[in-house]
Design a protein around this motif. Sequence first.
Motif, PDB file in Angstrom:
ATOM      1  N   SER A  74       0.673  -1.385   0.041  1.00 21.40           N
ATOM      2  CA  SER A  74       0.031   0.162   0.036  1.00 21.40           C
ATOM      3  C   SER A  74       0.374   0.878  -0.197  1.00 21.40           C
ATOM      4  N   PHE A  75       0.338   1.820  -0.716  1.00 20.86           N
ATOM      5  CA  PHE A  75       1.052   3.397  -1.279  1.00 20.86           C
ATOM      6  C   PHE A  75       0.530   4.709   0.124  1.00 20.86           C
ATOM      7  N   PRO A  76       1.193   5.288  -0.324  1.00 23.62           N
ATOM      8  CA  PRO A  76       0.940   6.576   0.765  1.00 23.62           C
ATOM      9  C   PRO A  76       0.266   7.573  -0.150  1.00 23.62           C
ATOM     10  N   PRO A  77      -1.185   8.076   0.150  1.00 23.46           N
ATOM     11  CA  PRO A  77      -1.453   9.072  -1.246  1.00 23.46           C
ATOM     12  C   PRO A  77      -0.993   9.650  -1.486  1.00 23.46           C
ATOM     13  N   GLN A  78      -1.212  10.419  -2.549  1.00 21.01           N
ATOM     14  CA  GLN A  78      -0.249  10.732  -3.840  1.00 21.01           C
ATOM     15  C   GLN A  78      -1.213  12.230  -4.525  1.00 21.01           C
ATOM     16  N   THR A 119       3.849   3.501  -9.817  1.00 24.35           N
ATOM     17  CA  THR A 119       2.472   3.399  -9.652  1.00 24.35           C
ATOM     18  C   THR A 119       2.243   5.034 -10.027  1.00 24.35           C
ATOM     19  N   THR A 120       2.796   5.594  -9.100  1.00 22.67           N
ATOM     20  CA  THR A 120       2.775   7.339  -9.053  1.00 22.67           C
ATOM     21  C   THR A 120       2.991   7.729 -10.297  1.00 22.67           C
ATOM     22  N   THR A 121       3.419   7.642 -10.893  1.00 21.22           N
ATOM     23  CA  THR A 121       3.702   8.549 -12.681  1.00 21.22           C
ATOM     24  C   THR A 121       2.229   7.997 -13.434  1.00 21.22           C
ATOM     25  N   THR A 122       1.932   6.936 -13.329  1.00 22.47           N
ATOM     26  CA  THR A 122       1.045   6.064 -13.899  1.00 22.47           C
ATOM     27  C   THR A 122       0.143   6.648 -13.808  1.00 22.47           C
ATOM     28  N   LEU A 123       0.133   6.251 -12.486  1.00 22.13           N
ATOM     29  CA  LEU A 123      -1.321   7.250 -11.974  1.00 22.13           C
ATOM     30  C   LEU A 123      -2.121   8.671 -12.210  1.00 22.13           C
ATOM     31  N   ARG A 124      -0.972   9.413 -12.143  1.00 23.92           N
ATOM     32  CA  ARG A 124      -0.948  11.261 -12.501  1.00 23.92           C
ATOM     33  C   ARG A 124      -0.952  11.281 -14.088  1.00 23.92           C
ATOM     34  N   ASP A 125      -0.548   9.858 -14.870  1.00 27.29           N
ATOM     35  CA  ASP A 125      -0.949   9.733 -16.474  1.00 27.29           C
ATOM     36  C   ASP A 125      -2.118   9.860 -16.421  1.00 27.29           C
ATOM     37  N   VAL A 126      -2.775   8.527 -16.289  1.00 26.79           N
ATOM     38  CA  VAL A 126      -4.467   8.399 -16.401  1.00 26.79           C
ATOM     39  C   VAL A 126      -5.126   9.292 -15.838  1.00 26.79           C
ATOM     40  N   VAL A 127      -5.142   9.800 -14.661  1.00 23.76           N
ATOM     41  CA  VAL A 127      -5.989  10.496 -13.566  1.00 23.76           C
ATOM     42  C   VAL A 127      -6.119  12.061 -14.557  1.00 23.76           C
ATOM     43  N   GLY A 128      -4.434  12.199 -14.523  1.00 18.78           N
ATOM     44  CA  GLY A 128      -4.101  13.479 -15.562  1.00 18.78           C
ATOM     45  C   GLY A 128      -5.290  13.960 -16.685  1.00 18.78           C
ATOM     46  N   GLY A 129      -6.048  13.379 -17.091  1.00 19.72           N
ATOM     47  CA  GLY A 129      -6.429  13.311 -18.304  1.00 19.72           C
ATOM     48  C   GLY A 129      -8.022  13.230 -17.947  1.00 19.72           C
ATOM     49  N   MET A 130      -8.129  12.825 -17.110  1.00 21.72           N
ATOM     50  CA  MET A 130     -10.016  13.294 -17.012  1.00 21.72           C
ATOM     51  C   MET A 130      -9.844  14.431 -15.581  1.00 21.72           C
ATOM     52  N   SER A 131     -11.082  14.710 -15.688  1.00 26.03           N
ATOM     53  CA  SER A 131     -12.233  15.984 -14.569  1.00 26.03           C
ATOM     54  C   SER A 131     -12.330  14.636 -13.672  1.00 26.03           C
ATOM     55  N   LEU A 132     -12.766  15.889 -12.677  1.00 22.43           N
ATOM     56  CA  LEU A 132     -13.028  15.142 -11.729  1.00 22.43           C
ATOM     57  C   LEU A 132     -14.199  14.404 -11.607  1.00 22.43           C
ATOM     58  N   GLU A 133     -15.016  14.578 -11.949  1.00 22.37           N
ATOM     59  CA  GLU A 133     -16.336  13.495 -11.919  1.00 22.37           C
ATOM     60  C   GLU A 133     -15.741  12.307 -12.012  1.00 22.37           C
TER      61      GLU A 133
END
Length: 394
Positions: A74-78, A119-133
Motif C-alpha cells: 500500500s502506497f501513501p496518498p499521492q 504507480t505514481t507516474t502512471t496514476l498521474r498520467d491516467v487521472v490527469g486526462g480525466m475530470s474530477l467527476e
Amino acid sequence: MDPVTLVLYVVSAIVLILIITAVVKSVTVVRQAEAAVIERLGRYQRTAAPGLTILVPFIDRIRERVALWEQVVSFPPQPVITQDNLTVSIDTVVYYQVTEPRNAVYEISDYINGVQQLTTTTLRDVVGGMSLEEALTSRETINTRLRRALDDATGPWGLRVVRVELKAIDPPPSIQHSMEQQMKADREKRAMILTAEGHRESSIAAAQGNKQAAILNAEGNKQAVILEAEADRQATMLRAQGERAAAFYQAQGEAKAIEKTFAAIKAGRPTPEMLAYQYLQTLPQMAQGDSNKMWVVPSDFGKALEGFTKMLGAPGEDRVFRYQPSPEDSTAATRPGHTDEDVADWFDMSTDPEIAKVVAAAEQRADAAVAEPETNGLGRHATDGVGLPPTDTV
C-alpha cells in the motif's frame, strides 16, 4: 604430552572444525514459496527451488532469498492534478508476484520502490486526462489502465502485477462541500420528482376508479331501465290479456243472463197484462237521472204490448194470447255462453317463454360483475358507448 602430539591434536581439531564448517555451509534448505539466487565466486550460478540444496563450500553463496507468493503493498496518498485543474489525493494498493527471481535481483536494485514510483507516474498520467467527476466514477477504468501499464513495465523485472485498486480518492475540502451540496440538491430534486410522480399516479388511479364507477353506474342504470321497460311491457300485456278475458267473460255473462231471462219469459207464458206491468215497472228506471225531470208514457203503449204478445203467443179459449213454443225450440242449438275455439288462447295465463328468456338474460347481465374496461385501437374503452352487449328484444 610431548609437543609433537599436542600439535597433532591441534591440527586435527582445526581440520575437524573446517570439515564441520564446510558441511554446514554446503547444505541449505529453501522454504516453500521461496527461491534462492545462488552465486559462485560472485557470478550468478543458478536459482535454487524449495527443498534441500547443496552448495560448494566457500565458493557458492546465496545472494538473496525471494518470496514467490502474491504480495500486497500500500502506497501513501499521492497528489494528482485532474484535467479541470483540481488536486486530489489518491491512495493505491498494488498486488504483485515475483515470477523471475533472477530478474528481480539483478534487473533492478529495489523493485518495491520501482513499483511505487511507476504507480505514481502512471496514476498521474491516467487521472490527469480525466475530470474530477470522471475520476470519481471511473475507478474500474483507472484500475484496469494502471494494472496494464504496471504489468508491461515490470515484466522485465520478473514481476507480475495481479491487480491495482484505488483505495481512496479525496478531493479538496471546498470541492467536497460543493459536491455534498450538489448531491443534496440532486436528492431533493429526485424526491420532488418522485412525489410529483406519486401524485400523478394517484390522480390517474382516482380518475380510472371514477371512470369505472361511472361505467358501472351507467351499466346498472341501463340494466334497470331495460328490466323496468320489460316489466312494464309484460305487465301491460298481462293486463291487456286480463282485460280482454274479463270483457269476454262479462259478455258471456250478459249473454247467459239474456238467455236465462228469455227462457224464463218463454217458460212463464206471459199475458199482455203481465208485459204491461213489467213495462210500467221499467219506465221509472228509464226516467231516473239528474237530467231527467219528467217522462211521458207513449200513447200507443197498448198497441205495442198487443203486437208483442201476438208475436210470442197464440189466442186461447178466453181470447187471450199466451206463449206457444215454436217447433225449433226443441232442437239443440249452440248456447251463447259456450267458449269458442278462436278465443281459447285468451284465457292462457302462463308466461310467454320468450318474455321469460329476455327477463332472465337481463337479470343475469345486471348481476354479473363488470370486468376492467379494455381500450380498443381508437383509444376508447370498450364500454364507452361502443361494443355494449346487445339487448334482446321480443
